[in-house]
Design an enzyme around this catalytic site. Structure first.
Site, PDB file in Angstrom:
ATOM      1  N   GLU A  38      20.724  -3.433  22.932  1.00 35.30           N
ATOM      2  CA  GLU A  38      20.158  -3.177  24.266  1.00 35.30           C
ATOM      3  C   GLU A  38      18.737  -3.766  24.338  1.00 35.30           C
ATOM      4  O   GLU A  38      17.994  -3.731  23.347  1.00 35.30           O
ATOM      5  CB  GLU A  38      20.108  -1.645  24.441  1.00 35.30           C
ATOM      6  CG  GLU A  38      19.475  -1.141  25.707  1.00 35.30           C
ATOM      7  CD  GLU A  38      19.385   0.409  25.703  1.00 35.30           C
ATOM      8  OE1 GLU A  38      19.585   1.037  24.632  1.00 35.30           O
ATOM      9  OE2 GLU A  38      19.135   0.968  26.775  1.00 35.30           O
ATOM     10  N   LYS A 109      23.440  -0.617  33.076  1.00 36.96           N
ATOM     11  CA  LYS A 109      23.566   0.711  32.431  1.00 36.96           C
ATOM     12  C   LYS A 109      23.670   1.829  33.464  1.00 36.96           C
ATOM     13  O   LYS A 109      22.810   1.952  34.350  1.00 36.96           O
ATOM     14  CB  LYS A 109      22.357   0.928  31.516  1.00 36.96           C
ATOM     15  CG  LYS A 109      22.416   2.184  30.665  1.00 36.96           C
ATOM     16  CD  LYS A 109      21.197   2.232  29.740  1.00 36.96           C
ATOM     17  CE  LYS A 109      21.244   3.374  28.745  1.00 36.96           C
ATOM     18  NZ  LYS A 109      20.065   3.377  27.856  1.00 36.96           N
ATOM     19  N   CYS A 144      24.334   2.006  25.200  1.00 38.29           N
ATOM     20  CA  CYS A 144      23.644   3.096  24.508  1.00 38.29           C
ATOM     21  C   CYS A 144      24.000   4.482  25.044  1.00 38.29           C
ATOM     22  O   CYS A 144      25.108   4.950  24.841  1.00 38.29           O
ATOM     23  CB  CYS A 144      22.143   2.826  24.536  1.00 38.29           C
ATOM     24  SG  CYS A 144      21.268   3.716  23.225  1.00 38.29           S
ATOM     25  N   VAL A 171      18.108   6.512  19.281  1.00 36.02           N
ATOM     26  CA  VAL A 171      17.007   7.209  18.618  1.00 36.02           C
ATOM     27  C   VAL A 171      17.450   8.534  17.991  1.00 36.02           C
ATOM     28  O   VAL A 171      16.655   9.191  17.345  1.00 36.02           O
ATOM     29  CB  VAL A 171      15.836   7.462  19.595  1.00 36.02           C
ATOM     30  CG1 VAL A 171      15.205   6.152  20.023  1.00 36.02           C
ATOM     31  CG2 VAL A 171      16.293   8.240  20.821  1.00 36.02           C
TER      32      VAL A 171
END
Ligand code: ACM
Length: 269
Positions: A38, A109, A144, A171
């Site tokens: 991404e 997205k 993501c 993350v």
């Protein structure tokens, strides 16, 4: 076909460095499909729109054209995330470039993560699958945080995806628990190209945890990376193996669905 997942450390706001990395890897990796993370061209942790603006570009830009040239001349499907500028909006998008440029497009997205809401407009492309006849491939894309929504993978599964490619800047560490489930539920191969490294903005640090992977449709990892190396994963897969959704002589995971039983919960108020 051979699929490749590229894990790397995009340099924040260094578009020339990131572009030349993507360009070089696109040329040198020997695979039919190459997936980068991404926001590969810009890095991730933008605080607000004004900060992102100088690094956003549209689908007709030089960067897209130059990677498209590699896709066409080397017969490779290439996906990479980038900040898209369209009219007055910015989208967190993924370029999906086919050797036949007429099919090339982008995905925006759908589900925005953390501060992305202050930078990007929620994607309006929805989930879609592209059939690429020369490779007998049905390709679906998400980005993501879309992974947190089973509806994303389900939509792509029901639309006939053989492979779901998921450029990422993850993350957390929990996604490794969920991706195999999405692969099994939909009987699809899953490619997650995650990034590594850290970015700090306004005193807040984000750490991106790598561990990119290529998942088999029965949930096992075919290939995976560690959490701090730049690396490319390559696997040989047969996308057509995903198309028969039968799991035994009576059950078929798509035909056994009972959507009329699921529709009672439509909204959280
Ligand atoms: C994410 O959506 N970048 C976690």
């Amino acid at each position: 076909m051979k699929v490749a997942v590229v894990q790397f450390y995009p340099k924040f706001k260094d578009i020339e460095y990131n572009f030349s990395f993507i360009h070089k890897q696109s040329k040198s990796i020997e695979a039919d499909l190459i997936c980068f993370p991404e926001l590969s061209t810009s890095g991730y942790f933008f605080w607000e729109k004004d900060e992102l603006a100088p690094f956003a570009f549209d689908f007709n830009s030089r960067i897209i054209k130059e990677i498209q040239e590699i896709s066409t001349s080397q017969n490779k499907i290439i996906l990479f995330g980038f900040p898209e500028r369209s009219g007055g909006n910015f989208y967190n998008s993924c370029a999906i470039l086919f050797p036949d440029a007429k099919l090339s497009t982008l995905y925006r997205k759908t589900h925005l993560f953390y501060r992305e809401r202050f930078v990007f407009t929620p994607g309006d492309t929805g989930f879609f699958v592209i059939h690429y006849e020369p490779m007998n491939l049905n390709l679906g894309t998400m980005i993501c945080y879309d992974w947190r929504f089973p509806e994303a993978a389900r939509s792509l599964g029901l639309l006939g995806a053989d492979i779901i490619a998921c450029p990422s800047n993850l993350v957390t560490k929990i996604w490794h628990l969920a991706i195999p489930a999405r692969a099994i539920e939909n009987k699809v191969f899953f490619l997650v190209a995650n990034r590594i490294g850290k970015e700090t903005n306004h005193g807040e640090e984000l750490v991106f945890n790598g561990k990119s992977g290529i998942w088999h449709y029965y949930g096992s990892l075919i290939a995976t990376a560690n959490d701090n190396d730049e690396t490319t994963l390559i696997a040989e897969i047969d996308p057509t193996e995903t198309r028969d959704k039968s799991i035994d002589k009576y059950n078929n995971i798509f035909k056994d669905r009972r959507p009329e039983m699921y529709s009672k919960i439509t909204e959280i108020t």
